[in-house]
Design a protein around this motif. Structure first.
Motif, PDB file in Angstrom:
ATOM      1  N   LEU A 129       0.845  -1.191   0.000  1.00 40.51           N
ATOM      2  CA  LEU A 129       0.000   0.000   0.000  1.00 40.51           C
ATOM      3  C   LEU A 129       0.883   1.245   0.000  1.00 40.51           C
ATOM      4  CD1 LEU A 129      -2.643  -0.880   2.749  1.00 40.51           C
ATOM      5  CD2 LEU A 129      -2.908  -1.070   0.267  1.00 40.51           C
ATOM      6  N   VAL A 130       0.338   2.358  -0.487  1.00 41.96           N
ATOM      7  CA  VAL A 130       0.987   3.657  -0.356  1.00 41.96           C
ATOM      8  C   VAL A 130       0.058   4.565   0.440  1.00 41.96           C
ATOM      9  CG1 VAL A 130       1.938   5.675  -1.528  1.00 41.96           C
ATOM     10  CG2 VAL A 130       2.171   3.412  -2.573  1.00 41.96           C
ATOM     11  N   LEU A 131       0.533   5.022   1.593  1.00 40.57           N
ATOM     12  CA  LEU A 131      -0.222   5.936   2.446  1.00 40.57           C
ATOM     13  C   LEU A 131       0.410   7.310   2.320  1.00 40.57           C
ATOM     14  CD1 LEU A 131      -0.500   3.619   5.575  1.00 40.57           C
ATOM     15  CD2 LEU A 131      -2.084   3.808   3.656  1.00 40.57           C
ATOM     16  N   ASN A 132      -0.314   8.244   1.752  1.00 36.11           N
ATOM     17  CA  ASN A 132       0.201   9.566   1.410  1.00 36.11           C
ATOM     18  C   ASN A 132      -0.353  10.601   2.378  1.00 36.11           C
ATOM     19  OD1 ASN A 132       0.768  12.059   0.234  1.00 36.11           O
ATOM     20  ND2 ASN A 132      -0.611  11.740  -1.500  1.00 36.11           N
ATOM     21  N   HIS A 133       0.504  11.120   3.256  1.00 35.14           N
ATOM     22  CA  HIS A 133       0.049  12.018   4.316  1.00 35.14           C
ATOM     23  C   HIS A 133       0.178  13.496   3.982  1.00 35.14           C
ATOM     24  CE1 HIS A 133       4.266  12.798   5.127  1.00 35.14           C
ATOM     25  NE2 HIS A 133       4.487  11.500   5.306  1.00 35.14           N
ATOM     26  N   SER A 134       0.840  13.857   2.865  1.00 36.57           N
ATOM     27  CA  SER A 134       1.087  15.284   2.649  1.00 36.57           C
ATOM     28  C   SER A 134       1.080  15.753   1.197  1.00 36.57           C
ATOM     29  CB  SER A 134       2.433  15.680   3.275  1.00 36.57           C
ATOM     30  OG  SER A 134       2.381  15.589   4.676  1.00 36.57           O
ATOM     31  N   THR A 152      -4.305  10.815   2.904  1.00 39.92           N
ATOM     32  CA  THR A 152      -4.862  11.202   4.201  1.00 39.92           C
ATOM     33  C   THR A 152      -4.748  12.706   4.443  1.00 39.92           C
ATOM     34  OG1 THR A 152      -2.766  10.696   5.308  1.00 39.92           O
ATOM     35  CG2 THR A 152      -4.405   8.940   5.198  1.00 39.92           C
ATOM     36  N   GLU A 153      -4.406  13.459   3.434  1.00 38.75           N
ATOM     37  CA  GLU A 153      -4.366  14.925   3.477  1.00 38.75           C
ATOM     38  C   GLU A 153      -5.380  15.453   2.474  1.00 38.75           C
ATOM     39  OE1 GLU A 153      -4.149  17.757   4.534  1.00 38.75           O
ATOM     40  OE2 GLU A 153      -2.147  18.641   4.267  1.00 38.75           O
ATOM     41  N   ALA A 154      -5.955  16.605   2.751  1.00 37.72           N
ATOM     42  CA  ALA A 154      -6.875  17.231   1.806  1.00 37.72           C
ATOM     43  C   ALA A 154      -6.125  17.578   0.521  1.00 37.72           C
ATOM     44  CB  ALA A 154      -7.495  18.481   2.414  1.00 37.72           C
ATOM     45  N   SER A 155      -6.785  17.467  -0.602  1.00 39.03           N
ATOM     46  CA  SER A 155      -6.151  17.730  -1.889  1.00 39.03           C
ATOM     47  C   SER A 155      -5.992  19.233  -2.131  1.00 39.03           C
ATOM     48  CB  SER A 155      -6.990  17.133  -3.020  1.00 39.03           C
ATOM     49  OG  SER A 155      -8.229  17.832  -3.129  1.00 39.03           O
ATOM     50  N   THR A 156      -5.228  19.556  -3.148  1.00 41.23           N
ATOM     51  CA  THR A 156      -5.048  20.957  -3.542  1.00 41.23           C
ATOM     52  C   THR A 156      -6.382  21.643  -3.758  1.00 41.23           C
ATOM     53  OG1 THR A 156      -2.901  20.536  -4.576  1.00 41.23           O
ATOM     54  CG2 THR A 156      -4.095  22.470  -5.327  1.00 41.23           C
ATOM     55  N   THR A 157      -7.298  20.968  -4.430  1.00 38.74           N
ATOM     56  CA  THR A 157      -8.587  21.590  -4.727  1.00 38.74           C
ATOM     57  C   THR A 157      -9.397  21.853  -3.466  1.00 38.74           C
ATOM     58  OG1 THR A 157      -9.453  19.366  -5.181  1.00 38.74           O
ATOM     59  CG2 THR A 157      -8.750  20.667  -7.070  1.00 38.74           C
ATOM     60  N   MET A 158      -9.334  20.946  -2.498  1.00 39.27           N
ATOM     61  CA  MET A 158     -10.053  21.157  -1.246  1.00 39.27           C
ATOM     62  C   MET A 158      -9.470  22.335  -0.480  1.00 39.27           C
ATOM     63  SD  MET A 158     -10.429  17.150  -0.074  1.00 39.27           S
ATOM     64  CE  MET A 158     -11.269  17.495   1.481  1.00 39.27           C
ATOM     65  N   LYS A 159      -8.140  22.388  -0.401  1.00 34.51           N
ATOM     66  CA  LYS A 159      -7.487  23.466   0.327  1.00 34.51           C
ATOM     67  C   LYS A 159      -7.717  24.813  -0.349  1.00 34.51           C
ATOM     68  CE  LYS A 159      -3.862  20.835   2.623  1.00 34.51           C
ATOM     69  NZ  LYS A 159      -4.092  21.361   3.977  1.00 34.51           N
ATOM     70  N   GLY A 311       9.564  16.019  23.344  1.00 29.70           N
ATOM     71  CA  GLY A 311      10.179  17.315  23.579  1.00 29.70           C
ATOM     72  C   GLY A 311      10.048  18.254  22.396  1.00 29.70           C
ATOM     73  N   LYS A 312       9.184  17.896  21.439  1.00 23.41           N
ATOM     74  CA  LYS A 312       9.016  18.692  20.228  1.00 23.41           C
ATOM     75  C   LYS A 312       7.552  19.092  20.068  1.00 23.41           C
ATOM     76  CE  LYS A 312      12.734  16.065  18.000  1.00 23.41           C
ATOM     77  NZ  LYS A 312      13.729  17.153  18.061  1.00 23.41           N
ATOM     78  N   PRO A 313       7.283  20.172  19.348  1.00 19.81           N
ATOM     79  CA  PRO A 313       5.898  20.610  19.155  1.00 19.81           C
ATOM     80  C   PRO A 313       5.144  19.712  18.181  1.00 19.81           C
ATOM     81  CG  PRO A 313       7.396  22.021  17.924  1.00 19.81           C
ATOM     82  CD  PRO A 313       8.257  21.124  18.757  1.00 19.81           C
ATOM     83  N   PHE A 314       3.873  19.512  18.452  1.00 20.18           N
ATOM     84  CA  PHE A 314       2.994  18.696  17.611  1.00 20.18           C
ATOM     85  C   PHE A 314       2.331  19.611  16.582  1.00 20.18           C
ATOM     86  CE2 PHE A 314      -1.155  16.723  16.728  1.00 20.18           C
ATOM     87  CZ  PHE A 314      -0.764  15.433  16.378  1.00 20.18           C
ATOM     88  N   LEU A 315       2.365  19.199  15.314  1.00 19.46           N
ATOM     89  CA  LEU A 315       1.915  20.088  14.248  1.00 19.46           C
ATOM     90  C   LEU A 315       0.824  19.515  13.359  1.00 19.46           C
ATOM     91  CD1 LEU A 315       5.429  21.374  13.124  1.00 19.46           C
ATOM     92  CD2 LEU A 315       3.685  22.726  14.305  1.00 19.46           C
ATOM     93  N   ALA A 316       0.838  18.211  13.111  1.00 19.77           N
ATOM     94  CA  ALA A 316       0.015  17.674  12.030  1.00 19.77           C
ATOM     95  C   ALA A 316      -0.766  16.429  12.453  1.00 19.77           C
ATOM     96  CB  ALA A 316       0.898  17.356  10.822  1.00 19.77           C
ATOM     97  N   PRO A 317      -2.000  16.585  12.912  1.00 19.57           N
ATOM     98  CA  PRO A 317      -2.803  15.421  13.282  1.00 19.57           C
ATOM     99  C   PRO A 317      -2.969  14.421  12.151  1.00 19.57           C
ATOM    100  CG  PRO A 317      -3.822  17.423  14.118  1.00 19.57           C
ATOM    101  CD  PRO A 317      -2.680  17.860  13.236  1.00 19.57           C
ATOM    102  N   ARG A 318      -2.983  14.890  10.902  1.00 17.64           N
ATOM    103  CA  ARG A 318      -3.204  13.967   9.785  1.00 17.64           C
ATOM    104  C   ARG A 318      -2.058  12.954   9.663  1.00 17.64           C
ATOM    105  NH1 ARG A 318      -0.697  18.296   7.563  1.00 17.64           N
ATOM    106  NH2 ARG A 318       1.068  17.769   6.208  1.00 17.64           N
TER     107      ARG A 318
END
Length: 418
Positions: A129-134, A152-159, A311-318
């Protein structure tokens, strides 16, 4: 062979040789393929940290199928389609069943999807499988869609639809310049920006359209000068990583009070710091969530747990969500067999920290919320917390459901026979 059977065999073997306890079941291996060197290495590291945290959390809660652990293998794409295909073979040789990628850009992800398609055709029973997050290229869930690829990220058109909806309310935006990286995503960001913004604001003038080499420009001053000559006061740019921060700094150094519209700026390291130093212009971007967002307690709790452990900031739930979706699909399928997992995944509905998300079976596009927000100074009301050690944070401008932003798909999915 089913993993439960493997576990029983291991247990029996342990008793036969007189060793207490049981052997661990064979792990389910995911291959992370994204940039870990070069100009975007910092982005790759952030994505890797998010994935590793989620995998460790899944394993701490029992893994999948009652005890099978997930194992995350790491490979450097070097932002190269050729290199990515080379390390893909290494991942296959090491037993990977899924590829997790997205931060290398749409051209690299497309290349990986095509390579996996070829492998799967030639190796039935050993599919990946290919899981594409970004990577947000709409072609990946459009004409180039694949049964083996899940986004698992919104597409260009959605954004862009979300941004266009907000731009439509900003009367001060009159002239926009399109400045983007010269590859598929950059050209699509410009194209859909021109099209979708014009639909909501036909009065807006687009004053120019330019593309530059990705990750190679060290001084954006000449580009800033060209934009200034057109009279534009806003830019639609799909730049990310250092290509965005260097552009913003060049505009600030030139005293330009411009409004930047982007897709993922706040989740890139250094962007908020750059804005706090420039203190000119505005930066508006869109993502599934932003730090400090109101009424998102579950996301904030996850972010706090991530911060405490890494110890690092969380940025991307997706990105955190990606292996969790896979784990849920494996459990739903009751198997690690790739075709069965894919069939379970393409009909998934999942309660995530950003709300309920749905994988659209037609094209394997995850429908998840999108939040348009602007990097702005802390004011104690709309922006309560600073970011990256600055007095700048994120102000929510609008929230859209994934369903409201979903675009028609041209995908003609070819599925394996049952």
């Amino acid at each position: 062979m089913k993993v439960k059977k493997i576990g029983l065999i291991a247990s029996a073997a342990a008793m036969l040789v007189g060793v207490p306890g049981t052997y661990a079941q064979e792990s389910y291996k995911l291959a992370y393929i994204d940039p870990l060197s070069g100009p975007f290495a910092n982005v790759g590291e952030i994505m890797l940290n998010h994935l590793q945290f989620a995998v460790e959390d899944i394993n701490a809660k029992g893994g999948v199928l009652g005890g099978t652990r997930l194992e995350l293998l790491q490979f450097d794409s070097k932002l190269s389609a050729q290199e990515s295909q080379s390390v893909l073979q290494a991942a296959i040789d090491q037993g990977a069943k899924a590829v997790v990628t997205g931060g290398s850009g749409s051209s690299v992800v497309t290349s990986l999807v095509q390579a996996v398609e070829r492998w799967n055709r030639r190796n039935p029973g050993k599919e990946l499988l290919v899981l594409n997050h970004s990577s947000i290229d709409p072609e990946l869930t459009g004409k180039a869609c694949s049964f083996w690829h899940f986004q698992t990220e919104a597409s260009t058109t959605m954004k862009m639809q979300a941004l266009a909806n907000v731009i439509g309310t900003l009367s001060e935006v009159q002239k926009i310049y399109l400045l983007n990286q010269d590859y598929a995503h950059g050209r699509q960001w410009a194209s859909y920006g021109r099209k979708m913004v014009a639909q909501v604001r036909p009065d807006i003038q687009f004053t120019g359209e330019v593309y530059h080499p990705i990750g190679q420009v060290k001084d954006f001053a000449p580009y800033v000068g060209n934009v200034a000559q057109t009279g534009a006061t806003a830019l639609i740019t799909g730049n990310w990583g250092q290509d965005l921060t260097l552009l913003m700094r060049a505009a600030g150094d030139a005293g330009r009070d411009w409004h930047f519209f982007n897709h993922s700026a706040g989740s890139m390291p250094g962007t908020v710091t750059a804005m706090s130093m420039i203190q000119k212009g505005k930066l508006t971007w869109v993502a599934e969530w932003h730090p400090g967002q109101a009424n998102t307690d579950a996301a904030h709790q996850l972010a706090a747990a991530y911060q405490e452990r890494t110890g690092k900031p969380f940025l991307a739930p997706r990105i955190d969500l990606t292996p969790r979706l896979l784990a849920a699909a494996i459990n739903k399928a009751g198997s690690v067999q790739t075709v069965q997992v894919a069939r379970a995944l393409e009909t998934m509905e999942f309660d995530s920290v950003i709300g309920r998300v749905t994988m659209r079976a037609q094209d394997h596009q995850l429908l998840l919320p999108q939040v348009v927000n602007t990097v702005a100074p802390v004011d104690g009301e709309l922006v309560k917390t600073g970011w990256e050690g600055t007095n700048y944070g994120f102000r929510t401008d609008a929230v859209f459901s994934g369903q409201s932003l979903a675009q028609p798909s041209t995908c003609q999915m070819i599925r394996p026979q049952a």
